[in-house]
Design a protein around this motif. Sequence first.
Motif, short mmCIF file in Angstrom:
data_model
loop_
_atom_site.label_atom_id
_atom_site.label_comp_id
_atom_site.label_asym_id
_atom_site.label_seq_id
_atom_site.Cartn_x
_atom_site.Cartn_y
_atom_site.Cartn_z
N TYR A 109 1.04 -1.44 0.03
CA TYR A 109 -0.02 -0.01 0.16
C TYR A 109 0.74 1.14 0.15
O TYR A 109 0.39 2.22 -0.38
CB TYR A 109 -0.69 -0.13 1.24
N VAL A 110 2.23 0.99 0.53
CA VAL A 110 2.89 2.41 0.51
C VAL A 110 3.47 3.07 -0.84
O VAL A 110 3.98 3.70 -1.18
CB VAL A 110 4.11 2.15 1.23
N LEU A 111 3.14 1.97 -2.05
CA LEU A 111 3.76 2.23 -3.24
C LEU A 111 2.53 2.87 -4.08
O LEU A 111 1.28 2.63 -3.87
CB LEU A 111 4.11 1.15 -3.94
N GLY A 112 2.91 3.70 -5.11
CA GLY A 112 1.79 4.21 -6.13
C GLY A 112 1.34 3.06 -6.81
O GLY A 112 2.00 2.51 -7.65
N LEU A 113 -0.01 2.69 -6.93
CA LEU A 113 -0.78 1.58 -7.54
C LEU A 113 -1.75 1.82 -8.63
O LEU A 113 -2.52 3.07 -8.05
CB LEU A 113 -1.10 0.38 -6.53
N THR A 114 -2.04 1.32 -9.39
CA THR A 114 -3.12 1.54 -10.32
C THR A 114 -4.10 0.38 -9.88
O THR A 114 -3.74 -0.51 -9.00
CB THR A 114 -2.91 1.35 -11.73
N ALA A 115 -5.37 0.65 -10.10
CA ALA A 115 -6.42 -0.23 -9.68
C ALA A 115 -6.18 -1.69 -9.95
O ALA A 115 -6.44 -2.63 -9.09
CB ALA A 115 -7.71 -0.01 -10.04
N SER A 116 -5.38 -2.11 -11.08
CA SER A 116 -5.04 -3.46 -11.38
C SER A 116 -4.07 -4.18 -10.54
O SER A 116 -3.84 -5.14 -10.79
CB SER A 116 -4.83 -3.29 -12.97
N GLN A 117 -3.33 -3.22 -9.77
CA GLN A 117 -2.23 -3.75 -9.10
C GLN A 117 -2.53 -3.90 -7.66
O GLN A 117 -1.83 -4.29 -6.81
CB GLN A 117 -1.13 -2.86 -9.07
N TYR A 118 -3.81 -3.39 -7.23
CA TYR A 118 -3.94 -3.37 -5.79
C TYR A 118 -4.03 -4.56 -5.30
O TYR A 118 -4.36 -5.74 -5.92
CB TYR A 118 -5.52 -2.70 -5.56
N GLU A 119 -4.03 -5.02 -4.12
CA GLU A 119 -4.16 -6.16 -3.30
C GLU A 119 -5.27 -6.07 -2.18
O GLU A 119 -5.87 -4.96 -2.14
CB GLU A 119 -2.94 -6.57 -2.68
N LEU A 120 -5.57 -7.23 -1.52
CA LEU A 120 -6.81 -6.91 -0.72
C LEU A 120 -6.91 -5.79 0.28
O LEU A 120 -7.91 -5.31 0.35
CB LEU A 120 -6.86 -8.48 0.00
N THR A 121 -5.83 -5.64 0.93
CA THR A 121 -5.66 -4.59 2.04
C THR A 121 -6.14 -2.97 1.30
O THR A 121 -6.72 -2.35 1.99
CB THR A 121 -4.49 -4.63 2.77
N LYS A 122 -5.50 -2.90 0.29
CA LYS A 122 -5.79 -1.67 -0.51
C LYS A 122 -6.99 -1.51 -0.89
O LYS A 122 -7.55 -0.45 -0.65
CB LYS A 122 -4.68 -1.64 -1.70
N PHE A 123 -7.71 -2.39 -1.49
CA PHE A 123 -9.06 -2.39 -1.72
C PHE A 123 -9.86 -1.99 -0.30
O PHE A 123 -10.99 -1.33 -0.58
CB PHE A 123 -9.44 -3.72 -2.54
N GLY A 124 -9.48 -2.86 0.72
CA GLY A 124 -10.40 -2.62 1.87
C GLY A 124 -10.32 -1.25 2.24
O GLY A 124 -11.22 -0.41 2.78
N ARG A 125 -8.80 -0.76 2.30
CA ARG A 125 -8.83 0.62 2.83
C ARG A 125 -9.40 1.85 1.98
O ARG A 125 -10.12 2.76 2.66
CB ARG A 125 -7.24 0.69 2.82
N ASP A 126 -9.32 1.58 0.61
CA ASP A 126 -10.02 2.56 -0.36
C ASP A 126 -11.54 2.59 0.01
O ASP A 126 -12.35 3.39 -0.37
CB ASP A 126 -9.70 2.33 -1.64
N GLY A 127 -11.96 1.33 0.05
CA GLY A 127 -13.63 1.17 0.28
C GLY A 127 -14.20 1.91 1.35
O GLY A 127 -15.34 2.22 1.32
N ILE A 128 -13.45 2.44 2.32
CA ILE A 128 -13.93 2.85 3.54
C ILE A 128 -14.36 4.22 3.28
O ILE A 128 -15.25 4.70 3.59
CB ILE A 128 -12.82 2.82 4.71
N SER A 129 -13.32 4.85 2.63
CA SER A 129 -13.66 6.20 1.92
C SER A 129 -14.51 6.52 0.87
O SER A 129 -15.15 7.45 0.64
CB SER A 129 -12.20 7.06 1.92
N SER A 130 -14.44 5.51 0.00
CA SER A 130 -15.15 5.83 -1.62
C SER A 130 -16.53 5.20 -1.50
O SER A 130 -17.46 5.99 -2.20
CB SER A 130 -14.37 5.17 -2.44
N LEU A 131 -16.77 4.44 -0.50
CA LEU A 131 -18.07 3.79 -0.51
C LEU A 131 -19.17 4.14 0.75
O LEU A 131 -20.19 4.01 0.67
CB LEU A 131 -18.14 2.09 -0.56
N GLY A 132 -18.55 4.57 1.66
CA GLY A 132 -19.10 4.96 2.97
C GLY A 132 -19.75 3.77 3.78
O GLY A 132 -20.70 3.98 4.27
#
Length: 242
Positions: free
Chosen positions: A183-206
């Motif tokens: 998660y500390v690296l700059g990633l595109t959506a296709s490179q995300y792993e599980l934790t990154k998706f979970g973290r982004d989901g908190i802010s983007s989906l409410g």
Amino acid sequence: MAIAALILATDWETIGNSVFNFAKIGPMFPGIFVTGLVNTLIYTFLGFIVGLSGGLLLALMKLSSFPLYRWIATGYIEFFRGIPALLVFIAFGYGVPLAFGVSWNVTVIVMISLGMVASAYIAETLRAGLQAVPKGQMEAARSLGMPQWRAMVTIVIPQAFKIVLPPLTNEIILLTKDSSLIYVLGLTASQYELTKFGRDGISSLGAGLTPLLVAGAFYLVITIPLSLLARKFESRSARTKR
């Protein structure tokens, strides 16, 4: 009574909306989370392959009769076991590219970072396994005229791997969780792993903690079977020793 009072006082509606709000993660589930699961498996596999290769080399160096090899292996193992894996990710993700002007693919960065950390731990595991193989195996092979390197490759190392299967399986579990440090690296959506998706989901989906809960469930899909496999290896090893 205290437990009953706590249950009655709990705002279950708020907990449901904050933790179990699965309806709001519809845009991410299952497709996006499956992508994260696949990437997590790929990162773990690549890191383990590098770690296993490097760990075997380091273990042989540490058991070498040549002092320089032992010093190099010991220094490497103590260094990478003593620093946080996060620092290694930052070093190869940002430090090395800036210092030397190189540009690496994210997958390569993860493979190297995970592999270098894993090799230090796997080296100690394999060293213990190699030392657990009876010395008579090597002596018997040498008495038959077999070169030392061939005896090591065909007789000692295969037996050592059988001995260390349980801890190696546990190392895969640790690598699976350490892959979240990407998660500390700059990633595109296709490179995300599980934790990154979970973290982004908190802010983007409410959806509160629900995305992290789902990400954790996907991690369990990976780690629970591996834990059961490790226990099976341990039971088989225990029966063999009897």
